[in-house]
Design an enzyme around this catalytic site. Structure first.
Site, PDB file in Angstrom:
ATOM      1  CG  MET A  30      -2.352  -1.133   0.887  1.00  0.00           C
ATOM      2  SD  MET A  30      -3.619  -1.441   2.236  1.00  0.00           S
ATOM      3  CE  MET A  30      -2.615  -0.742   3.876  1.00  0.00           C
ATOM      4  CB  ALA A  32       3.712   4.846   3.500  1.00  0.00           C
ATOM      5  CD  GLU A  35      15.372  -1.801   4.811  1.00  0.00           C
ATOM      6  OE1 GLU A  35      15.892  -2.802   4.428  1.00  0.00           O
ATOM      7  OE2 GLU A  35      16.287  -0.943   4.239  1.00  0.00           O
ATOM      8  N   GLY A  36      10.457  -2.872   5.557  1.00  0.00           N
ATOM      9  CA  GLY A  36       9.915  -3.863   5.243  1.00  0.00           C
ATOM     10  C   GLY A  36      10.027  -4.570   3.963  1.00  0.00           C
ATOM     11  CG  HIS A  37       7.305  -1.945   1.955  1.00  0.00           C
ATOM     12  ND1 HIS A  37       7.168  -0.506   2.894  1.00  0.00           N
ATOM     13  CD2 HIS A  37       5.868  -3.032   2.380  1.00  0.00           C
ATOM     14  CE1 HIS A  37       5.304  -1.026   3.260  1.00  0.00           C
ATOM     15  NE2 HIS A  37       4.738  -1.825   2.780  1.00  0.00           N
ATOM     16  CE  LYS A 149       3.668  -5.187  11.271  1.00  0.00           C
ATOM     17  NZ  LYS A 149       2.932  -4.387  11.359  1.00  0.00           N
ATOM     18  CB  VAL A 176      12.158  -5.961   8.599  1.00  0.00           C
ATOM     19  CG1 VAL A 176      13.360  -5.126   8.169  1.00  0.00           C
ATOM     20  CG2 VAL A 176      12.210  -6.401   6.586  1.00  0.00           C
ATOM     21  CB  SER A 185       4.092  -0.855  11.024  1.00  0.00           C
ATOM     22  OG  SER A 185       2.698  -0.362  10.313  1.00  0.00           O
ATOM     23  NE  ARG A 187      -3.166   1.056   9.682  1.00  0.00           N
ATOM     24  CZ  ARG A 187      -2.871   0.435   8.582  1.00  0.00           C
ATOM     25  NH1 ARG A 187      -2.486  -1.022   8.777  1.00  0.00           N
ATOM     26  NH2 ARG A 187      -4.432   0.573   8.195  1.00  0.00           N
TER      27      ARG A 187
END
Ligand code: AMP
Length: 283
Positions: A30, A32, A35-37, A149, A176, A185, A187
Site C-alpha cells: 500500500m 509508504a 525496509e520491510g517492503h 508481519k 523486519v 510498519s 503506521r
C-alpha cells in the site's frame, strides 16, 4: 523502471513478458515503503527475472472508521526507492480503473479470516483477498512475496490460492524489525515519541513467550498471562487480542504440542495507533 497506472496495460505488458519466457514475481504493497517492503523486493529479485511492485491503497479493505484517508501516501519517494531496489515495473493503478462503479464480484473468505483481524475489522479480509486476486490476475505473476508481519493475511492468501487453484507460488518473508525490535510498519509514523518507546512491549512480550516455550512451558494460558503483563507494563498499551494459534488455520490452542508451529498473534493499541505483530513458537 516503468510506471504503469492502467490495469489493462499492466496485464498486456505481463502477457508479453510471459511470451518472452520471463519469470515474474509480484510484491503487493500500500506504499509508504520501508525496509520491510524492500526485503520483500530483494527476495523477489532473488527468485525472478522480472519484479512487479504494486502500490495501491485499497479502499475496500478499510472500514469507514479506519484510516483510509489518513493512510500515509508518498508516491514520489516510493518510486525512487522502488527504482533503486531494482523493481522493473511499478504498477500503481487508479482506483476508478480497479473498481468499475458497477463492479459486484468479490472473494468471500472463510474460517481462517473470521477471527482476530477478521473479527476486529469486518470486511477487511474479503476486501484484501479481492484486491490480491485482482493483482495476481493483472500481474500474471508466477510468484508472489508476502511478509510474515501480516501472518493471518498470509494464511488467508495461501488458503485462497489452494481453494481457487490459482497458478502462483506464495513465498513468505521474515518480519523486519527496527533495532529495538518494533516491527517496521507504515503506521509507526502515527506514534508520538513517547508512544514509540512504549511500542517496544510487543516485541518484548514475543521474546518472553519464546523464552517460556524454551523452558518447556506448554500451557498457553500461562504464556498469555506473562505476555499480557509485559504489554501492560506500558501505560498507554491496550490489548485488542493476544493469542497462541496454529500457524495454518489460526485456531487457538490451549496446550502446545511438540513439533507443531504456533504463532503468538498480537494486536495492541498504543494510544490511538493499532499495531499488529507476531512471533513463531515451537516446542
Ligand atoms: P502493506 O504495505 O503494509 O500492506 O504491506 C505490504 C507487504 O509488506 C505485506 O506482505 C506485508 O506483510 C509486508 N510487510 C509490511 N511490513 C513488514 C515487515 N516489517 N517485515 C516484513 N514484511 C512486511
Amino acid at each position: 523502471m516503468q510506471i504503469i497506472n492502467n490495469p489493462a496495460e499492466m496485464q498486456k505488458t505481463a502477457e508479453s513478458l510471459r511470451l518472452k519466457h520471463q519469470f515474474i514475481a509480484v510484491v503487493m504493497t500500500m506504499g509508504a515503503l520501508h525496509e520491510g517492503h524492500l526485503s520483500l523486493i530483494r527476495l523477489a529479485k532473488e527468485k525472478a527475472g522480472t519484479v512487479i511492485l504494486t502500490i495501491f491503497v485499497n479502499p475496500r479493505q478499510f472500514s469507514p472508521e479506519e484510516d483510509f484517508h489518513r493512510y500515509p501516501r508518498s508516491f514520489e519517494k516510493d518510486a525512487a526507492m522502488a527504482k533503486a531496489a531494482g523493481v522493473d515495473y511499478l504498477f500503481a493503478p487508479d482506483t476508478a480503473l480497479m473498481y468499475a462503479e458497477d463492479s459486484q464480484t468479490q472473494v468471500s473468505t472463510g474460517d481462517i479470516a473470521s477471527r482476530f483481524e477478521g473479527a476486529a475489522r469486518p470486511g477487511h479480509f474479503n476486501g484484501m483477498a479481492t484486491v490480491v486476486l485482482k493483482l495476481m490476475l493483472i500481474s500474471k505473476a508466477h510468484l508472489a512475496v508476502f511478509g510474515e508481519k501480516d501472518a493471518q493475511q498470509l494464511a488467508v492468501i495461501k488458503r485462497m490460492v489452494q481453494d481457487l487453484n490459482i497458478d502462483i507460488t506464495i513465498v513468505s518473508a521474515p518480519i523486519v524489525r527496527e533495532p529495538d525490535g518494533l516491527a517496521t510498519s507504515s503506521r509507526n509514523i502515527y506514534l508520538s515519541s513517547e508512544e514509540r518507546k512504549q511500542a517496544t512491549v510487543l516485541y518484548k512480550s514475543i521474546c518472553r513467550a519464546a523464552e517460556l516455550v524454551k523452558q518447556q512451558i506448554t500451557d498457553s494460558e500461562k504464556i498469555i498471562q506473562e505476555v499480557t503483563s509485559v504489554i501492560e507494563s506500558a501505560p498507554d498499551a491496550k490489548i485488542d487480542y493476544a493469542s497462541i494459534v496454529d500457524s495454518v488455520n489460526f485456531t487457538e490452542t490451549t496446550l502446545l504440542k511438540t513439533g507443531v508451529d504456533y504463532l503468538l498473534v498480537l494486536a495492541v493499541k498504543i494510544g490511538r495507533t493499532r499495531l499488529i505483530d507476531n512471533g513463531r513458537l515451537r516446542i
